[in-house]
Design an enzyme around this catalytic site. Structure first.
Site, PDB file in Angstrom:
ATOM      1  N   ASP A   1       3.518  -3.986   7.882  1.00 25.31           N
ATOM      2  CA  ASP A   1       2.269  -3.247   7.723  1.00 25.31           C
ATOM      3  C   ASP A   1       1.150  -4.260   7.961  1.00 25.31           C
ATOM      4  O   ASP A   1       0.830  -5.069   7.090  1.00 25.31           O
ATOM      5  CB  ASP A   1       2.197  -2.656   6.313  1.00 25.31           C
ATOM      6  CG  ASP A   1       0.811  -2.094   5.985  1.00 25.31           C
ATOM      7  OD1 ASP A   1      -0.074  -2.165   6.857  1.00 25.31           O
ATOM      8  OD2 ASP A   1       0.632  -1.609   4.863  1.00 25.31           O
TER       9      ASP A   1
ATOM     10  N   CYS B   1      -4.749   2.326  -3.533  1.00 25.36           N
ATOM     11  CA  CYS B   1      -3.504   2.954  -3.047  1.00 25.36           C
ATOM     12  C   CYS B   1      -2.304   2.065  -3.302  1.00 25.36           C
ATOM     13  O   CYS B   1      -1.402   1.972  -2.466  1.00 25.36           O
ATOM     14  CB  CYS B   1      -3.603   3.326  -1.571  1.00 25.36           C
ATOM     15  SG  CYS B   1      -4.813   4.593  -1.260  1.00 25.36           S
TER      16      CYS B   1
ATOM     17  N   HIS C   1       0.876  -1.169   0.000  1.00 23.37           N
ATOM     18  CA  HIS C   1       0.000   0.000   0.000  1.00 23.37           C
ATOM     19  C   HIS C   1       0.923   1.232   0.000  1.00 23.37           C
ATOM     20  O   HIS C   1       2.029   1.166   0.528  1.00 23.37           O
ATOM     21  CB  HIS C   1      -0.826  -0.051   1.292  1.00 23.37           C
ATOM     22  CG  HIS C   1      -1.892   0.987   1.416  1.00 23.37           C
ATOM     23  ND1 HIS C   1      -1.616   2.285   1.767  1.00 23.37           N
ATOM     24  CD2 HIS C   1      -3.232   0.912   1.264  1.00 23.37           C
ATOM     25  CE1 HIS C   1      -2.751   2.964   1.822  1.00 23.37           C
ATOM     26  NE2 HIS C   1      -3.745   2.160   1.515  1.00 23.37           N
TER      27      HIS C   1
ATOM     28  N   LYS D   1      -9.887  -0.810  11.091  1.00 22.82           N
ATOM     29  CA  LYS D   1     -10.014  -1.987  10.220  1.00 22.82           C
ATOM     30  C   LYS D   1     -10.279  -3.248  11.031  1.00 22.82           C
ATOM     31  O   LYS D   1     -10.321  -4.348  10.488  1.00 22.82           O
ATOM     32  CB  LYS D   1      -8.751  -2.154   9.378  1.00 22.82           C
ATOM     33  CG  LYS D   1      -8.599  -1.070   8.307  1.00 22.82           C
ATOM     34  CD  LYS D   1      -7.584  -1.488   7.265  1.00 22.82           C
ATOM     35  CE  LYS D   1      -6.948  -0.344   6.522  1.00 22.82           C
ATOM     36  NZ  LYS D   1      -7.843   0.342   5.576  1.00 22.82           N
TER      37      LYS D   1
ATOM     38  N   GLN E   1      -4.162  -4.927   7.339  1.00 21.49           N
ATOM     39  CA  GLN E   1      -5.136  -5.974   7.014  1.00 21.49           C
ATOM     40  C   GLN E   1      -4.953  -7.184   7.930  1.00 21.49           C
ATOM     41  O   GLN E   1      -5.916  -7.764   8.410  1.00 21.49           O
ATOM     42  CB  GLN E   1      -4.996  -6.413   5.549  1.00 21.49           C
ATOM     43  CG  GLN E   1      -5.179  -5.317   4.536  1.00 21.49           C
ATOM     44  CD  GLN E   1      -6.556  -4.681   4.577  1.00 21.49           C
ATOM     45  OE1 GLN E   1      -7.528  -5.300   4.982  1.00 21.49           O
ATOM     46  NE2 GLN E   1      -6.642  -3.432   4.155  1.00 21.49           N
TER      47      GLN E   1
END
Lengths: 156, 407
Positions: B202, B365, B122, B228, B205
């Site tokens: 990251d 993104c 991303h 999220k 998710q």
């Protein structure tokens, strides 16, 4: 708020321009004659990564040729196609004064806030082509010089 | 306990109608909906204990400070961190990663140093490293995709060749927001540490789909967002090993992150306050604990199995359409990206919306990935615990309508 149906947006005319776009392609810069000027600009939709490039050939202050290329949804592609048809033969002055409302009139569909950029992608590109072109053939003598000063006396 | 159909009632928004249809929310990779307990906790803070933290000597400030620090403890426990000092609250994943790029990166990356990232990233885990490398006049190395066609997969074997003695950091996603791929993090961390390289994950998710145990995973930095994973917007988390945080200079400067300030110098606060300048998002931190309670009650293992099943089912259904190309990884559990021949994802999403179905259309993104896939955009369906097989039926019905309109 009234519920929109599918057919409100994807009308026959929109789908027709999407599937069979008018004036889609690239103008051959090598074929620009001495009394013509080719202006090119690209506009992006950062929300979806779409981009449309508009090219116009100006002769005696009039849009003689116009073309577009790039990727986009049915709305952006149809709007660009319809816009090229609308602008062909119009003067630069007409284009510089043209308002966004006229795009909505051409499209004849309800444009939700999320689709405004789609509807206006080609329009913004062609506006940029006359105010801040990414490419100008023949090349300008200086940056300060308006790309079409010899055709159109006042810069918009 | 875990019954997707029943737990829908815990989420007030899921009873909404969109364009005359019951809402089918399939844009969970962008943000998830919130259970009522989270919304109530948010409201309760403003109605009953609103005050700034770590300042006032009055009941309300003491209450809010305690609740805010309890939120930090809760997050630390949820991640099995060694100490709450390893948890920094930020605005979002993006800010967490930027914190590392500006604070750790500016100090530790020089002209001859290297950073490795992946093509799946991303923008939030790509641009900070790209710009840092540009500024330091050094090279950002990118793990590419395998050259095979679908299913998409990162070429992790390339990492062994990319990593050198000069590599200081591997910044990689735990779960792609486009393809759903979950790179083998344990393998990456092991390889990195063998080469004295740090790892940033990251987990925007991943955190919503897998129970992260930071001690087992052993990554050095982990970033994710509350929103999220059933929490409120405006709250991000940066987990980092305590020793790293202690050595790093502050990112933002101002209130709440100092011990003493004179006209010419400042002594900064200890971690975690050193990294939390200004009034934090107190209401969000407090209500996030309710989201974590909810996830614990439902068990992320159950959620993982559920979204995995839905993904498998959806992929099977989509494969029946000859016009559809999947941009989805084999091990995706919750994210399914696809394109329809000659139909732009925006138009798919528009028509889905008319059926009350919320999906994402766009580049997500991830411009560098889209460039490698030679696509401008994809349509993305992303599941969470409240989705059901009925939602997939509705998707197929809407897809048929899309094809009918455009053909």
């Amino acid at each position: 708020m009234p519920i929109q149906t599918m057919d409100d947006l994807y009308t026959e005319i929109i789908l027709d321009h999407f599937k069979n776009p008018k004036n889609k392609g690239q103008i051959d810069a090598s074929k620009i004659s001495k009394n013509e000027i080719l202006l090119t600009a690209t506009e992006y939709n950062p929300a979806c990564g779409d981009k449309v490039t508009m090219q116009i050939v100006i002769k005696n202050g009039t849009i003689e040729k116009i073309a577009f290329f790039g990727e986009g949804c049915a709305i952006s592609q149809a709007a660009s196609s319809m816009l090229t048809e609308h602008l062909k033969g119009k003067t630069l002055e007409y284009l510089s004064k043209m308002k966004t409302e006229e795009i909505y009139k051409l499209l004849q569909i309800p444009i939700s806030p999320a689709r405004v950029k789609c509807a206006l992608l080609g329009f913004i590109a062609v506006k940029n082509a006359i105010s801040q072109p990414t490419e100008c053939i023949p090349k300008r003598r200086s940056e300060a010089e308006s790309p079409y000063s010899h055709f159109y006396p006042k810069a918009p | 306990m875990f019954n997707p159909q029943k737990l829908k009632k815990d989420f007030p928004i899921l009873s909404r109608k969109i364009n005359g249809h019951p809402l089918i929310y399939l844009d969970n990779a962008a943000t998830t909906q919130k259970p009522k307990t989270v919304i109530d906790a948010f409201k309760n803070y403003y109605e009953n204990s609103a005050a700034n933290v770590h300042r006032g000597i009055h009941t309300l400030s003491e209450e809010s400070s305690e609740q805010y620090e309890n939120a930090r403890k809760k997050v630390a426990k949820f991640l099995n961190a060694k100490s709450p000092n390893e948890i920094i609250f930020t605005r979002n994943t993006t800010e967490s990663i930027n914190l590392v790029a500006y604070s750790w990166g500016e100090t530790n990356i020089g002209k001859n140093d290297e950073i490795i990232t992946s093509i799946l990233e991303h923008h939030s885990n790509f641009i900070p490293w790209q710009q840092l490398c540009n500024k330091k006049n050094t090279k950002l190395k990118i793990i590419p995709l395998k050259k095979t066609t679908a299913p998409l997969s990162l070429d992790i074997s390339a990492l062994e060749k990319l990593i050198t003695k000069k590599t200081h950091l591997i910044a990689i996603t735990g779960m792609s927001n486009v393809t759903g791929e979950k790179p083998d993090l344990k393998k990456i961390v092991k390889l990195a540490h063998q080469n004295n390289t740090l790892v940033l994950i990251d987990a925007a998710q991943l955190a919503a789909h897998e129970q992260i145990d930071v001690q087992k995973l052993d990554a050095d930095f982990i970033a994710f967002s509350a929103h999220k994973m059933l929490g409120p917007t405006g709250l991000g988390v940066l987990y980092a090993k305590e020793k790293l945080l202690q050595a790093m200079p502050p990112f933002l400067l101002g209130g709440g992150m100092i011990k003493e300030v004179t006209k010419t110098r400042t002594i900064f606060a200890d971690i975690p306050q050193k990294f939390e300048a200004g009034t934090p998002n107190i209401a969000a931190a407090i209500s996030f604990t309710k989201a974590l309670d909810y996830l614990e009650k439902m068990d992320l293992n159950n959620i993982q199995k559920h979204t995995e099943n839905l993904s498998r089912l959806l992929i099977t259904r989509l494969k029946k359409y000859p016009q559809i190309s999947l941009q989805t990884a084999e091990n995706s559990n919750g994210i399914v990206s696809f394109t329809l021949k000659n139909i732009h994802p925006h138009d798919i999403s528009e028509i889905f919306n008319k059926h009350g179905i919320a999906i994402r259309a766009g580049h997500h993104c991830c411009h560098p990935l889209m460039q490698d896939l030679k696509l401008a955009a994809t349509a993305r369906i992303s599941f969470y615990l409240y989705n059901t097989e009925d939602d997939i039926e509705a998707v197929c019905k809407a897809l048929n309508k899309v094809i009918e309109i455009f053909n």
